[in-house]
Write a protein that holds these residues in place. Structure first.
Motif, PDB file in Angstrom:
ATOM      1  N   VAL A 282       2.318   2.051  -3.254  1.00 29.00           N
ATOM      2  CA  VAL A 282       1.338   2.718  -4.118  1.00 29.00           C
ATOM      3  C   VAL A 282       1.138   4.166  -3.683  1.00 29.00           C
ATOM      4  N   CYS A 283       1.051   4.381  -2.354  1.00 24.62           N
ATOM      5  CA  CYS A 283       0.817   5.731  -1.825  1.00 24.62           C
ATOM      6  C   CYS A 283       1.925   6.696  -2.234  1.00 24.62           C
TER       7      CYS A 283
ATOM      8  N   VAL B 149      -5.274   1.780   3.802  1.00 28.00           N
ATOM      9  CA  VAL B 149      -4.022   1.030   4.009  1.00 28.00           C
ATOM     10  C   VAL B 149      -3.555   1.172   5.457  1.00 28.00           C
TER      11      VAL B 149
ATOM     12  N   VAL C 245      -5.821   6.348  -0.888  1.00 25.92           N
ATOM     13  CA  VAL C 245      -5.248   5.018  -0.694  1.00 25.92           C
ATOM     14  C   VAL C 245      -4.701   4.839   0.717  1.00 25.92           C
ATOM     15  N   SER C 246      -4.029   5.872   1.234  1.00 27.20           N
ATOM     16  CA  SER C 246      -3.372   5.735   2.541  1.00 27.20           C
ATOM     17  C   SER C 246      -4.361   5.546   3.685  1.00 27.20           C
TER      18      SER C 246
ATOM     19  N   ASN D 121      -3.056  10.972  -2.418  1.00 22.07           N
ATOM     20  CA  ASN D 121      -2.483   9.901  -1.614  1.00 22.07           C
ATOM     21  C   ASN D 121      -3.455   9.422  -0.547  1.00 22.07           C
TER      22      ASN D 121
ATOM     23  N   GLY E 150       0.790  -1.229   0.000  1.00 20.52           N
ATOM     24  CA  GLY E 150       0.000   0.000   0.000  1.00 20.52           C
ATOM     25  C   GLY E 150       0.817   1.271   0.000  1.00 20.52           C
TER      26      GLY E 150
END
Length: 297
Positions: free
Chosen positions: A72-73, A128, A124-125, A121, A69
């Motif tokens: 990706v972030c 995650v 997603v963060s 961000n 994750g």
């Protein structure tokens, strides 16, 4: 390969470096942030308890989630940041600003780019970090979740997709505030060296990238730590009153923590964060800059 793809790939390299370096410090921070007052006398007490009761591998508990994750972030952070920087560079060239190539962005431009990177961000963060914090704080002897994917499955089945995004509003606040300062600090330090030495960005000593990343990390945490503590509390709270929910909202969380634990609660766990920050953020920017040089060469 497009510039955006290159930036995303370089950001992924930075994110992986960040997780591998920073994860042991992060679990100590989260345990201290979410524990009752008086549980730990300090950072070493917390770390020693984890080592004694759960073993050394516990410091990497829940690492799979951030490894996937956070990669990706950070990829998103740098992808959006660099895209915004290119837009501002074009604007600067049209106005005759920002130096010969228009790349010397103003503080305001960098703040806007950082806010955009942070908000992107945060999508997603939020989930995650929610999953990671659930795994980091659950009992080692009687765990609720078997791993990150099991945690996601249980949360979605019991509380819907929205359950994954618990604490999302305060996450967006943290990301927008933090990354505006984070990238402003780093980019201004980079600009300063480029201007003083008359060199290109890819000629900056890698050690300086680490130092500038460390400085940017301290700037970020100086601004967001109390917000991060509230986020951690929200993301370890029960989902409903029947499952032990303490806080109705982020504002309610601030009020109750202030009343019951005092102002010191908002900086609990700051020690491991300040120790972790220069290593994790230095590694992040080093990973990004080195990957960028390779991809753009």
């Amino acid at each position: 390969m497009s510039n955006t793809i290159k930036d995303l790939a370089a950001g992924t390299a930075g994110g992986i470096a960040q997780v591998l370096v920073g994860q042991p410090f992060d679990i100590v921070k989260v345990r201290m942030q979410t524990s009752a007052k008086g549980t730990y006398s300090g950072m070493l007490h917390c770390a020693g308890g984890i080592l004694k009761n759960e073993g050394p591998l516990a410091f990497y508990k829940g690492t799979l989630t951030p490894l996937l994750g956070i990669g990706v972030c950070v990829s998103i952070q740098f992808g959006v940041l660099e895209y915004a920087k290119r837009i501002f560079t074009v604007q600067n060239l049209a106005r005759g600003e920002g130096g010969e190539e228009g790349k010397m962005l103003s503080g305001g431009q960098l703040v806007i780019a950082g806010v955009a990177a942070g908000l992107a961000n945060g999508v997603v963060s939020g989930p995650v970090e929610h999953i990671r914090i659930r795994l980091q704080t659950q009992s080692n002897t009687n765990p609720i979740y078997k791993g990150p994917f099991n945690a996601m499955k249980q949360i979605v089945s019991q509380h819907g997709i929205s359950g994954l995004f618990k604490g999302q509003a305060v996450t967006f606040l943290r990301e927008a505030t933090g990354y505006s300062v984070y990238f402003l600090a780093y980019e201004k330090l980079v600009q300063r060296e480029i201007t003083q030495k008359g060199i290109r960005r890819d000629q900056i000593n890698p050690m300086n990238s680490i130092l500038y990343g460390a400085a940017a990390g301290y700037a970020l945490w100086a601004v967001i730590y109390p917000i991060d503590m509230i986020k951690s509390r929200m993301q370890t709270d029960g989902f409903t009153p029947s499952t032990g929910q303490k806080y109705a909202s982020a504002r309610d969380c601030v009020r109750k923590v202030w009343r019951s634990e005092g102002i010191s609660a908002f900086t609990r766990g700051l020690g491991p964060t300040l120790i972790r920050s220069p290593f994790a953020n230095g590694a992040t920017f080093l990973g990004f800059e080195m990957a960028s040089r390779l991809l753009y060469s």
